[in-house]
Design a protein around this motif. Structure first.
Motif, short mmCIF file in Angstrom:
data_model
loop_
_atom_site.label_atom_id
_atom_site.label_comp_id
_atom_site.label_asym_id
_atom_site.label_seq_id
_atom_site.Cartn_x
_atom_site.Cartn_y
_atom_site.Cartn_z
N GLU A 7 -8.48 0.78 -5.37
CA GLU A 7 -8.08 1.23 -6.71
C GLU A 7 -6.70 0.70 -7.09
O GLU A 7 -6.44 0.33 -8.24
CB GLU A 7 -8.12 2.76 -6.80
CG GLU A 7 -6.98 3.51 -6.11
CD GLU A 7 -7.09 3.55 -4.59
OE1 GLU A 7 -6.16 4.07 -3.94
OE2 GLU A 7 -8.11 3.07 -4.05
N ARG A 28 -5.99 -0.57 -0.48
CA ARG A 28 -6.52 0.47 -1.38
C ARG A 28 -7.16 -0.20 -2.59
O ARG A 28 -6.45 -0.76 -3.45
CB ARG A 28 -5.38 1.38 -1.81
CG ARG A 28 -4.74 2.14 -0.65
CD ARG A 28 -3.37 2.70 -1.01
NE ARG A 28 -3.42 3.53 -2.23
CZ ARG A 28 -2.32 4.02 -2.81
NH1 ARG A 28 -1.12 3.77 -2.29
NH2 ARG A 28 -2.44 4.75 -3.89
N CYS A 35 -3.07 -5.23 0.09
CA CYS A 35 -3.33 -3.88 -0.39
C CYS A 35 -4.72 -3.45 0.06
O CYS A 35 -5.73 -4.00 -0.40
CB CYS A 35 -3.21 -3.80 -1.91
SG CYS A 35 -3.40 -2.13 -2.54
N GLY A 69 0.80 -1.23 0.00
CA GLY A 69 0.00 0.00 0.00
C GLY A 69 0.83 1.27 0.00
O GLY A 69 0.33 2.32 -0.43
#
Length: 231
Positions: free
Chosen positions: A72, A70, A68, A36
């Protein structure tokens, strides 16, 4: 658990790959990499994790998993195709849940030998003794030839004291030899007309798979032997 922070590009690619490989060679249940905090300008740079996974896929067979949080970024990773080989999870808990059935029982032995010719004899005796303990005597002739070739390469081409690692699972035996020379082991063609094969050519002919994996202090050269490799 590794935390990758900073810029992943051609300048840091090898450092990141080797860190993941080193973590896998220590043989944890898995290598989890929190990505990340990475800045990745070129999508192709994500292939560093598939490259690391390829190096450790046969031995020690440790899975590499990306973390991860996130969405996106996770979607960008998936679009590169990396997740076909290295899965990505949103958190550590889901990653660990996916690994629940992966672990296989392993038996291990290790010895460090001095940088002298008598270490060849000691290496063969070490291998023979442990294979008797593990009831794998049928693999002893093959394993002794392989460890002899790997240790001889260390004695001949480096200044290192060879470290021998043996690992047995239900189906296979792995013979690995570590040294402090960073040059990867390479198979060299025999000279025209020569009847003598290189040590690594002999290893390649006798095992299921072999490879050379970098470590922070040098490299590990390993060979996996199965029942089909009995002499």
């Amino acid at each position: 658990m590794l935390h990758a922070v900073g810029r992943l590009d051609s300048g840091t690619y090898l450092e990141v790959r080797n860190c993941v490989i080193k973590a896998a060679l220590d043989e944890p249940l898995a290598v989890l990499v929190d990505v990340g905090g990475l800045e990745v300008p070129a999508p192709s740079a994500w292939s560093v994790f598939t490259s690391a996974r390829w190096h450790v896929s046969t031995w020690p067979g440790i899975p590499v998993v990306l973390i991860c949080a996130r969405p996106e970024m996770a979607a960008r990773i998936a679009r590169t195709g990396v997740t076909r080989y290295v899965p990505v999870h949103a958190d550590v808990e889901s990653a660990l849940a996916s690994l629940a059935d992966h672990r296989q029982p392993r038996r291990r032995a290790r010895i460090e030998l001095p940088q002298r010719l008598s270490s060849l004899r000691d290496a063969r005796a070490f291998v023979g003794g442990w294979l008797v303990n593990w009831s794998l005597e049928q693999l002893t002739p093959t394993a002794k030839v392989i460890v002899d070739a790997l240790v001889e390469n260390v004695l001949r081409h480096t200044e290192s004291a060879p470290v021998i690692l043996l690992e047995s699972t239900a189906a296979t035996l792995t013979i690995a030899v570590q040294d402090t020379d960073r040059s990867p082991a390479m198979l060299r063609e025999a000279a025209a007309g020569s009847r003598q094969s290189s040590g690594l050519a002999v290893v390649g002919a006798l095992c299921r798979a072999w490879g050379s994996s970098p470590t922070p202090s040098g490299k590990t050269v390993w060979a996996v032997v199965g029942p089909e490799n009995r002499l």
